[in-house]
Design an enzyme around this catalytic site. Structure first.
Site, mmCIF file in Angstrom:
data_model
loop_
_atom_site.group_PDB
_atom_site.id
_atom_site.type_symbol
_atom_site.label_atom_id
_atom_site.label_comp_id
_atom_site.label_asym_id
_atom_site.label_seq_id
_atom_site.Cartn_x
_atom_site.Cartn_y
_atom_site.Cartn_z
ATOM 1 C CG ASP A 12 38.203 42.490 38.912
ATOM 2 O OD1 ASP A 12 38.340 42.716 37.687
ATOM 3 O OD2 ASP A 12 39.121 41.657 39.603
ATOM 4 C CE LYS A 67 40.775 36.318 33.215
ATOM 5 N NZ LYS A 67 41.327 36.814 34.262
ATOM 6 C CD1 TRP A 105 39.725 36.293 40.109
ATOM 7 C CD2 TRP A 105 41.815 37.189 40.442
ATOM 8 N NE1 TRP A 105 40.534 35.636 39.181
ATOM 9 C CE2 TRP A 105 41.810 36.193 39.498
ATOM 10 C CE3 TRP A 105 42.810 37.913 40.540
ATOM 11 C CZ2 TRP A 105 43.166 35.706 38.918
ATOM 12 C CZ3 TRP A 105 44.208 37.749 40.002
ATOM 13 C CH2 TRP A 105 44.218 36.617 39.103
#
Ligand SMILES: *Cc1c(COP(=O)(O)O)cnc(C)c1O
Length: 360
Positions: free
Chosen positions: A171, A195, A101
């Protein structure tokens, strides 16, 4: 009984789903569903305000210094929004890359400005996070970006590696709200909801007001943090049902006892699975170095690939879904997000012991 180890979208708290079901046809006596209501209705505006206040309270931040924004486009759009708002011509930004990511965040930022690699653990195969001595922090960087938990590799920071002197942008898609943490250090935190926070379709941004004031004017209103903030996340039609559900999840976290309680619960779950890995003396091999192990995504390998496939298939027959590792790394990944009940982790740990006995 299904144990849901999906990496995202992921398991949601059963009481939250039950309440949403009970309220689905008639929200708070209005006679209509929350999905059928104007986003300008006072009932919905109250939900947005409550969710913002609840999230700030849970992470220990004040409305005097911070704002919460509800946006769309997932964490992936944030990869672009951050540079659109904070990386003008002539400035540079520093990226710490500890997994897939972070790589993507850097790749997108490079399309828009001078984004540089400040540290990377790619050489180790992303088995660890990057710690302070290896991070090159240009003092004039507009911001430093990092990923608190790399969902695919299963490596996680257990403390911020930098002090936040250069504004820190993080993030936190896969570990937001999972434990007590220094939420005040970053200038901006973003997370896709799917999530730990709710259903897909909502993206949460927590931003320091002073940092918000530094935002540039991007080429489109929809890309502007300032426009979103000024309109209290109602510049255009937000994902109303998702925000409603997110607020129910926040209420559930509150009722559990907040981040201290959820942190203990998550620690116990992760300890059960890592314990099962370590107990086999090499049959299971954890991907992450012990000090970088993620409490949210436990990644491990078995002696050979066919056995990994059998593990996932046998687990499925035992009611455990979502255990196949990401296609880019293979192996097994058990995602242990907030809503996963501890007995699910215990069941997986027991299964791992039995599987190793049978096949070791
Ligand atoms: C899942 C995930 C993303 C991607 O999120 P989208 O909402 O699908 O864009 C980005 N970063 C991290 C850390 C993630 O876990």
């Amino acid at each position: 009984m299904i144990y849901n180890f999906n990496a995202g979208p992921a398991v949601l708290p059963q009481p939250v789903l039950a309440r949403a079901q009970a309220e689905l046809l008639d929200y708070a006596g209005t006679g209509i569903s929350i999905m059928e209501m104007s986003h300008r209705a006072k009932e919905f505006e109250a939900i947005v305000a409550a969710a913002e206040a609840r999230l700030l309270a849970l992470v220990g931040l004040s409305a005097a210094t911070h704002r919460v924004l509800f946006m769309q486009g997932g964490a992936s759009l944030q990869f672009s929004m951050v540079p659109f708002n904070y990386l003008p011509q002539g400035a540079s930004a520093a990226y710490v890359v500890t997994g897939t990511w972070g790589e993507k965040a850097l790749e997108e930022a490079k399309k828009l400005g001078d984004a540089r690699l400040a540290a990377s653990t790619a050489e180790s195969g992303y088995t660890a996070v990057a710690e302070a001595p290896s991070i090159q922090t240009p003092p004039d960087a507009a911001y430093m970006h990092l990923t608190s938990n790399e969902t695919i590799q299963g490596v996680q920071y257990h403390a911020w590696p930098v002090s936040g002197e250069v504004p820190l942008v993080v993030d936190m898609s896969s570990d937001i709200l999972s434990r007590p943490f220094a939420y005040a250090t970053p200038s901006l935190i973003y997370a896709g909801a799917q999530k730990n926070l709710g259903p897909s379709g909502v993206t949460v941004v927590i931003v320091r007001k002073a940092f918000l004031d530094l935002a540039q004017t991007p080429p489109a209103s929809m890309l502007s943090y300032a426009v979103t903030a000024k309109n209290s996340s109602l510049y255009n039609t937000p994902p109303t049902f998702g925000i409603y559900l997110l607020d129910l999840v926040l209420q559930w976290v509150e009722q559990l006892g907040g981040l201290a309680a959820i942190g203990e619960r998550n620690e116990r779950k992760a300890a059960a699975i890592y314990g099962a890995i370590d107990a086999t003396d090499g049959f299971y091999r954890g991907h992450a170095a012990p000090s970088s192990r993620s409490q949210m995504n436990v990644t491990f390998r078995l002696p050979y690939e066919a056995l990994e496939k059998q593990f996932v298939a046998d687990a499925l027959r035992a009611g455990m879904i979502g255990l196949a590792g990401h296609r880019s790394v293979g192996g097994v990944r058990a995602s242990l997000y907030n809503a996963l009940e501890p007995h699910a982790a215990d069941a997986l740990a027991t299964f791992m012991g039995d599987f190793a006995d049978r096949n070791g």
